[in-house]
Scaffold this motif. Structure first.
Motif, PDB file in Angstrom:
ATOM      1  N   ALA A  39       0.831  -1.212   0.000  1.00 41.30           N
ATOM      2  CA  ALA A  39       0.000   0.000   0.000  1.00 41.30           C
ATOM      3  C   ALA A  39       0.861   1.255   0.000  1.00 41.30           C
ATOM      4  N   LEU A  40       1.989   1.215   0.725  1.00 38.53           N
ATOM      5  CA  LEU A  40       2.878   2.373   0.751  1.00 38.53           C
ATOM      6  C   LEU A  40       3.587   2.548  -0.578  1.00 38.53           C
ATOM      7  N   ARG A  41       3.872   1.435  -1.268  1.00 40.86           N
ATOM      8  CA  ARG A  41       4.494   1.536  -2.594  1.00 40.86           C
ATOM      9  C   ARG A  41       3.522   2.149  -3.594  1.00 40.86           C
ATOM     10  N   VAL A  42       2.232   1.919  -3.388  1.00 42.27           N
ATOM     11  CA  VAL A  42       1.234   2.547  -4.252  1.00 42.27           C
ATOM     12  C   VAL A  42       1.319   4.069  -4.117  1.00 42.27           C
ATOM     13  N   PHE A  43       1.433   4.555  -2.873  1.00 43.63           N
ATOM     14  CA  PHE A  43       1.602   5.992  -2.645  1.00 43.63           C
ATOM     15  C   PHE A  43       2.823   6.511  -3.398  1.00 43.63           C
ATOM     16  N   GLU A  44       3.921   5.797  -3.274  1.00 46.96           N
ATOM     17  CA  GLU A  44       5.164   6.216  -3.935  1.00 46.96           C
ATOM     18  C   GLU A  44       4.986   6.278  -5.444  1.00 46.96           C
ATOM     19  N   ASN A  45       4.338   5.261  -6.020  1.00 50.65           N
ATOM     20  CA  ASN A  45       4.140   5.211  -7.473  1.00 50.65           C
ATOM     21  C   ASN A  45       3.233   6.341  -7.953  1.00 50.65           C
ATOM     22  N   VAL A  46       2.167   6.605  -7.190  1.00 51.91           N
ATOM     23  CA  VAL A  46       1.237   7.667  -7.581  1.00 51.91           C
ATOM     24  C   VAL A  46       1.929   9.020  -7.531  1.00 51.91           C
ATOM     25  N   PHE A  47       2.687   9.279  -6.471  1.00 51.19           N
ATOM     26  CA  PHE A  47       3.403  10.552  -6.363  1.00 51.19           C
ATOM     27  C   PHE A  47       4.418  10.700  -7.493  1.00 51.19           C
TER      28      PHE A  47
ATOM     29  N   SER B  57      -7.194  11.296  -8.736  1.00 52.33           N
ATOM     30  CA  SER B  57      -7.122  10.794 -10.106  1.00 52.33           C
ATOM     31  C   SER B  57      -5.989   9.790 -10.263  1.00 52.33           C
ATOM     32  N   GLY B  58      -4.841  10.087  -9.633  1.00 51.75           N
ATOM     33  CA  GLY B  58      -3.699   9.178  -9.727  1.00 51.75           C
ATOM     34  C   GLY B  58      -3.982   7.832  -9.104  1.00 51.75           C
ATOM     35  N   PHE B  59      -4.615   7.824  -7.930  1.00 50.98           N
ATOM     36  CA  PHE B  59      -4.952   6.559  -7.281  1.00 50.98           C
ATOM     37  C   PHE B  59      -5.968   5.774  -8.107  1.00 50.98           C
ATOM     38  N   SER B  60      -6.945   6.478  -8.684  1.00 47.17           N
ATOM     39  CA  SER B  60      -7.955   5.809  -9.506  1.00 47.17           C
ATOM     40  C   SER B  60      -7.316   5.157 -10.726  1.00 47.17           C
ATOM     41  N   GLU B  61      -6.415   5.882 -11.387  1.00 44.25           N
ATOM     42  CA  GLU B  61      -5.739   5.340 -12.568  1.00 44.25           C
ATOM     43  C   GLU B  61      -4.854   4.154 -12.193  1.00 44.25           C
ATOM     44  N   HIS B  62      -4.161   4.268 -11.061  1.00 45.57           N
ATOM     45  CA  HIS B  62      -3.262   3.187 -10.636  1.00 45.57           C
ATOM     46  C   HIS B  62      -4.038   1.920 -10.310  1.00 45.57           C
ATOM     47  N   ILE B  63      -5.133   2.072  -9.561  1.00 43.96           N
ATOM     48  CA  ILE B  63      -5.948   0.909  -9.194  1.00 43.96           C
ATOM     49  C   ILE B  63      -6.562   0.278 -10.436  1.00 43.96           C
ATOM     50  N   SER B  64      -7.011   1.120 -11.370  1.00 43.75           N
ATOM     51  CA  SER B  64      -7.604   0.602 -12.610  1.00 43.75           C
ATOM     52  C   SER B  64      -6.581  -0.178 -13.425  1.00 43.75           C
ATOM     53  N   SER B  65      -5.356   0.343 -13.529  1.00 35.98           N
ATOM     54  CA  SER B  65      -4.316  -0.357 -14.298  1.00 35.98           C
ATOM     55  C   SER B  65      -3.930  -1.664 -13.621  1.00 35.98           C
TER      56      SER B  65
ATOM     57  N   VAL C 290     -11.887  31.861   0.005  1.00 38.14           N
ATOM     58  CA  VAL C 290     -12.660  31.060  -0.957  1.00 38.14           C
ATOM     59  C   VAL C 290     -11.736  30.488  -2.020  1.00 38.14           C
ATOM     60  N   SER C 291     -10.801  31.323  -2.502  1.00 31.37           N
ATOM     61  CA  SER C 291      -9.847  30.848  -3.507  1.00 31.37           C
ATOM     62  C   SER C 291      -8.955  29.754  -2.935  1.00 31.37           C
ATOM     63  N   GLY C 292      -8.662  29.850  -1.629  1.00 33.76           N
ATOM     64  CA  GLY C 292      -7.820  28.840  -1.001  1.00 33.76           C
ATOM     65  C   GLY C 292      -8.451  27.466  -1.012  1.00 33.76           C
ATOM     66  N   VAL C 293      -9.788  27.419  -0.866  1.00 30.13           N
ATOM     67  CA  VAL C 293     -10.484  26.124  -0.926  1.00 30.13           C
ATOM     68  C   VAL C 293     -10.242  25.461  -2.272  1.00 30.13           C
ATOM     69  N   VAL C 294     -10.296  26.260  -3.336  1.00 34.96           N
ATOM     70  CA  VAL C 294     -10.071  25.735  -4.689  1.00 34.96           C
ATOM     71  C   VAL C 294      -8.629  25.264  -4.847  1.00 34.96           C
ATOM     72  N   MET C 295      -7.677  26.046  -4.331  1.00 31.72           N
ATOM     73  CA  MET C 295      -6.265  25.700  -4.477  1.00 31.72           C
ATOM     74  C   MET C 295      -5.913  24.440  -3.699  1.00 31.72           C
ATOM     75  N   ILE C 296      -6.483  24.278  -2.509  1.00 34.76           N
ATOM     76  CA  ILE C 296      -6.223  23.074  -1.711  1.00 34.76           C
ATOM     77  C   ILE C 296      -6.836  21.849  -2.381  1.00 34.76           C
ATOM     78  N   ALA C 297      -7.988  22.048  -3.032  1.00 31.49           N
ATOM     79  CA  ALA C 297      -8.654  20.923  -3.699  1.00 31.49           C
ATOM     80  C   ALA C 297      -7.899  20.455  -4.934  1.00 31.49           C
ATOM     81  N   LEU C 298      -7.059  21.312  -5.509  1.00 36.66           N
ATOM     82  CA  LEU C 298      -6.352  20.968  -6.744  1.00 36.66           C
ATOM     83  C   LEU C 298      -5.415  19.773  -6.564  1.00 36.66           C
ATOM     84  N   PRO C 299      -4.452  19.795  -5.617  1.00 37.20           N
ATOM     85  CA  PRO C 299      -3.609  18.602  -5.434  1.00 37.20           C
ATOM     86  C   PRO C 299      -4.388  17.391  -4.945  1.00 37.20           C
ATOM     87  N   THR C 300      -5.474  17.637  -4.195  1.00 42.87           N
ATOM     88  CA  THR C 300      -6.310  16.523  -3.736  1.00 42.87           C
ATOM     89  C   THR C 300      -6.940  15.809  -4.928  1.00 42.87           C
TER      90      THR C 300
END
Length: 270
Positions: A142-150, A240-248, A225-235
């Motif tokens: 599970a930790l390697r998944v984090f590494e791969n996604v990052f 998306s990265g985890f979804s793509e990794h799990i799908s592959s 308000v803009s900060g909420v959008v900026m914080i949501a961006l990396p989230t």
């Protein structure tokens, strides 16, 4: 099989390891890492440290010797990996890889602390021992998944953090010029205002620094308000990265269940 290849097979992490020398080595290494983490935490408790300091010093010495031998062995056998075949450049490439750097950070504070006298520097070097915990990433999938996604999303993540940095600097600069006359001690400079920017953009809002002018309050609301959008961006990028990794991974383990053209499950394909 050569001695180097045998050592490599013991040190190399595979999910198919059976109970043998390699399996027992993994368990022993994980146990040492876990005990080191516990020791680092307990060593900060004054009463425990005073009563068992000799034990902590002895265990630290044993751990560093063990991790040092492990690190040197990994550098020696890494050429068995096709990615590091060259005996010189291959080993150098391995030594700057993420896992090798973690292995190095797990031991170097012990050696450096013997050549330093500053108490502040020694405390910082001791803090580096917590990097031993990251050695778990080699053994826990599970930790390697984090590494791969990052690793896969590093460009998008860097871009999002650069945008956040730009927003932090711009918003703090604006707030400094808007609030400085009204609160010269609180908003004394742009660097001092950066703390307000961090707490506002991250929507933490400690309340120790806040605007009092109408224009300052207006800008603070826009930035929050803009900060909420900026914080949501990396989230969103990580999601998306985890979804793509799990799908592959699902497609690799069950290739017959998915259509090679549209990616849908065959039984649901219409």
């Amino acid at each position: 099989m050569t001695l180097r290849k045998k050592v490599y097979s013991i040190l190399e992490v595979t999910r198919e390891k059976k109970k043998g020398l390699a399996w027992f080595f993994d368990i022993f290494l994980l146990t040492i890492i876990s005990l080191n983490t516990v020791a680092i935490i307990l060593h900060t408790v004054k009463s425990i440290r005073q009563e068992t300091d000799v034990f902590f010093v002895g265990f630290e010495t044993f751990s560093v010797i063990f991790f040092s031998i492990e690190y040197l062995l990994r550098v020696w056998v890494c050429v068995e990996n096709p990615k590091f075949q060259n005996p010189v450049w291959g080993r150098l490439r391995y030594m700057v890889s993420f896992t090798a750097i973690i292995d190095f950070l797990a031991i170097f504070p012990f050696y450096v602390s013997h050549f330093t006298t500053g108490s502040g520097l020694i405390r910082i070097l001791r803090l580096f021992r917590i990097f031993r915990l990251f050695k778990f990433t080699r053994y826990i999938h599970a930790l390697r998944v984090f590494e791969n996604v990052f690793r896969e999303k590093r460009e998008e993540l860097i871009l999002s953090f650069v945008l956040m940095l730009f927003m932090l600097i711009i918003s703090s600069s604006i707030m400094f010029y808007v609030e400085h006359d009204a609160q010269p001690k609180v908003f004394s400079s742009i660097p001092a205002t950066l703390w307000w920017g961090v707490s506002t953009i991250t929507t933490v809002g400690y309340g120790d620094t806040f605007p009092i002018t109408p224009l300052g309050k207006f800008f603070a609301g826009v930035i929050a308000v803009s900060g909420v959008v900026m914080i949501a961006l990396p989230t969103g990028i990580l999601t998306s990265g985890f979804s793509e990794h799990i799908s592959s991974r699902r497609k690799e383990t069950h290739p017959h269940k998915f259509c090679p053209h549209c990616g849908k499950e065959i039984e649901k394909h219409t």
